[in-house]
Design an enzyme around this catalytic site. Structure first.
Site, PDB file in Angstrom:
ATOM      1  N   GLY A   1       0.678  -1.037   0.007  1.00  0.00           N
ATOM      2  CA  GLY A   1       0.088   0.030   0.153  1.00  0.00           C
ATOM      3  C   GLY A   1       0.832   1.174  -0.187  1.00  0.00           C
ATOM      4  O   GLY A   1       2.080   1.270  -0.311  1.00  0.00           O
TER       5      GLY A   1
ATOM      6  N   HIS B   1      23.542   5.505  31.162  1.00  0.00           N
ATOM      7  CA  HIS B   1      23.949   6.581  30.939  1.00  0.00           C
ATOM      8  C   HIS B   1      25.412   6.456  30.071  1.00  0.00           C
ATOM      9  O   HIS B   1      26.014   5.653  30.363  1.00  0.00           O
ATOM     10  CB  HIS B   1      24.244   7.497  32.164  1.00  0.00           C
ATOM     11  CG  HIS B   1      25.102   8.545  32.285  1.00  0.00           C
ATOM     12  ND1 HIS B   1      24.424   9.779  31.899  1.00  0.00           N
ATOM     13  CD2 HIS B   1      26.406   8.836  32.438  1.00  0.00           C
ATOM     14  CE1 HIS B   1      25.483  10.762  31.836  1.00  0.00           C
ATOM     15  NE2 HIS B   1      26.751  10.233  32.143  1.00  0.00           N
TER      16      HIS B   1
END
Length: 463
Positions: free
Chosen positions: A38, A442
């Site tokens: 699509g 981190h």
């Protein structure tokens, strides 16, 4: 030929529904008049991201010296090659759907599909041959196309829609983009980055108008910083294409302006593909261009269902996919729950990126909530600083009384990859304190989510 299920349309709603149905043992066929996958795979989500990646690489090359990299010569975009790469990515993804259909033993019925009475589908092939198929269940998943406004009639050459914007034969020197939703903003960023002079026009007071107002203002600042012209609270009244340049007449807050451009891109929304689908003949009810369905996508006609852009809800690929899965699992007799439309993430792949889910700060206040708001700017993020991209922030909104996570609004580098944490947390009814106590790695962009939540509760460390 009889099937358990026929799906009309092979976009991200239709093909996902078909594959899930096959997994559940349903004999399945898909009707498709164009490319498998699509609009999303061929003319939307996927090829646009390929274009945007090329723009991002070009941007990095232009700023290589900022990262301590030197090279001889000047980086220049090869527009034809960029478009060719994008089309290659789309073609490969479409071939991937062919493979998945073959793997799952799904028949592809090439042509235009039309509902007939008695749970039948008429498929008209390219040569005009008509074949009628029967199915116990029929899902309509025909998607949508670019919407046209009376003042912006598309000719496919000078006034264009998103399909033409992906395959222009050459890069225009100047472009006016009308509409600043995800489609308009992404194309505006793409062409501006490659060197096209871009003017982005928005009828409403803010660009990306469905987003939190602070996010909209930040994106506008970022766009202006890289040389894009922005006109908000402005309306295009007509376009004159008789001369060498398009003359775009715009009513603004200051009066009428005339902007000249090579190309005008209309990105003012979508129109659903319901024409010729046989809705009237079979009695399937629709309203304002949307098929009426219940929580499990059943229409008023037994055995007929509808999903994706043609039903009420956000016109997003991931929404259509989930609707398709819920629909076929219900057909198969499974115990399923309706989709929570209040927890749907939205993403815009500009630079900086935008991602959000849930209520904006303004909507939460209007809904009567007493709220806690936390915000963490990427200027305080070690990862963002080291990456050289500090535009943006993470903003979170909580109900002060019960701690419900009402919404989250991100703008910055790679934030479209970060929003899923909030979607899952909201789905699990996770509290803000549980987010704060969950260790985030981190340095990462994602730790900004924890920091923003901590800011909402007065516990932020790095501000």
């Amino acid at each position: 030929m009889n099937y358990d299920l026929i799906v009309i349309g092979s976009g991200p709603g239709g093909y996902v529904a078909a594959i899930r149905a096959s997994q559940l043992g349903l004999k399945t066929a898909v009707v498709e008049r164009a490319e498998l996958g699509g609009i999303c795979l061929n003319w939307g989500c996927i090829p646009t991201k390929a274009l945007l990646k090329s723009a991002q690489v070009f941007k990095y090359l232009k700023h290589a010296a900022d990262y301590g990299i030197k090279f001889e010569g000047e980086a220049k975009p090869d527009f034809e090659a960029i478009v060719s790469r994008s089309r290659g990515v789309a073609d490969a993804m479409s071939k991937g759907i062919q493979f998945l259909f073959k793997k799952n033993k799904i028949d592809v019925l090439a042509g235009n599909g039309k509902l007939l009475a008695g749970k039948k589908v008429e498929v008209t092939a390219a040569d005009g041959t008509k074949t009628v198929y029967e199915a116990s269940h029929i899902i309509l998943a025909t998607g949508a196309r670019s919407r046209e406004l009376p003042a912006l009639k598309q000719d496919g050459k000078r006034i264009i829609g998103y399909r033409e914007a992906m395959t222009l034969p050459s890069q225009p020197e100047s472009m006016v983009v009308v509409g600043s939703g995800a489609i308009g903003s992404e194309f505006a960023y793409f062409y501006n980055t490659l060197g096209t002079k871009v003017t982005l026009i928005e009828y409403l007071p803010n660009i990306v108008p469905i987003e939190d107002e602070e996010v909209s203002k930040q994106l506008e600042r970022s766009f202006k910083k890289v040389g894009m012209s922005i006109l908000t609270s402005s309306e295009v009244t007509k376009v004159d294409t008789t001369g060498d340049k398009c003359k775009v007449f715009v009513t603004t807050k200051k009066g009428e302006e005339v902007i000249e451009a090579d190309i005008v891109l209309s990105a003012v929304g979508i129109a659903t593909n319901l024409e010729g689908l046989g809705l009237e003949e079979t009695g399937v009810k629709s309203e304002k261009g949307k098929v009426l369905v219940d929580d499990f996508y059943r229409t008023n006609v037994e055995g007929v269902y509808a999903i994706g852009d043609i039903v009420k809800g956000p016109a997003l690929a991931h929404v259509a996919s989930h609707e398709g899965i819920i629909c076929v699992e219900k057909i198969a007799g499974m115990d399923v729950h309706p989709l929570n439309y209040g927890n749907i993430p939205g993403c815009t792949y500009t630079f900086p990126e935008v991602a959000s889910v849930g209520l904006t700060e303004k909507a939460a206040i209007e809904a009567g909530y007493e709220i806690k708001v936390g915000k963490f700017p990427f200027t305080a993020s070690g990862k963002a600083k080291s990456s050289g991209n500090t535009d943006g922030f993470v903003k979170v909104v909580f109900d002060a009384k019960y701690g419900e996570w009402l919404g989250a609004h991100f703008i910055g580098d790679n934030v479209t990859e970060m929003i899923a944490e909030v979607v899952v947390a909201r789905n699990l009814e996770t509290t803000g304190h549980e987010i704060i106590k969950s260790v985030h790695p981190h340095p990462t962009m994602s730790e900004a989510v924890m920091e923003a939540v901590a800011a909402a509760y007065g516990e932020v460390i790095h501000l």
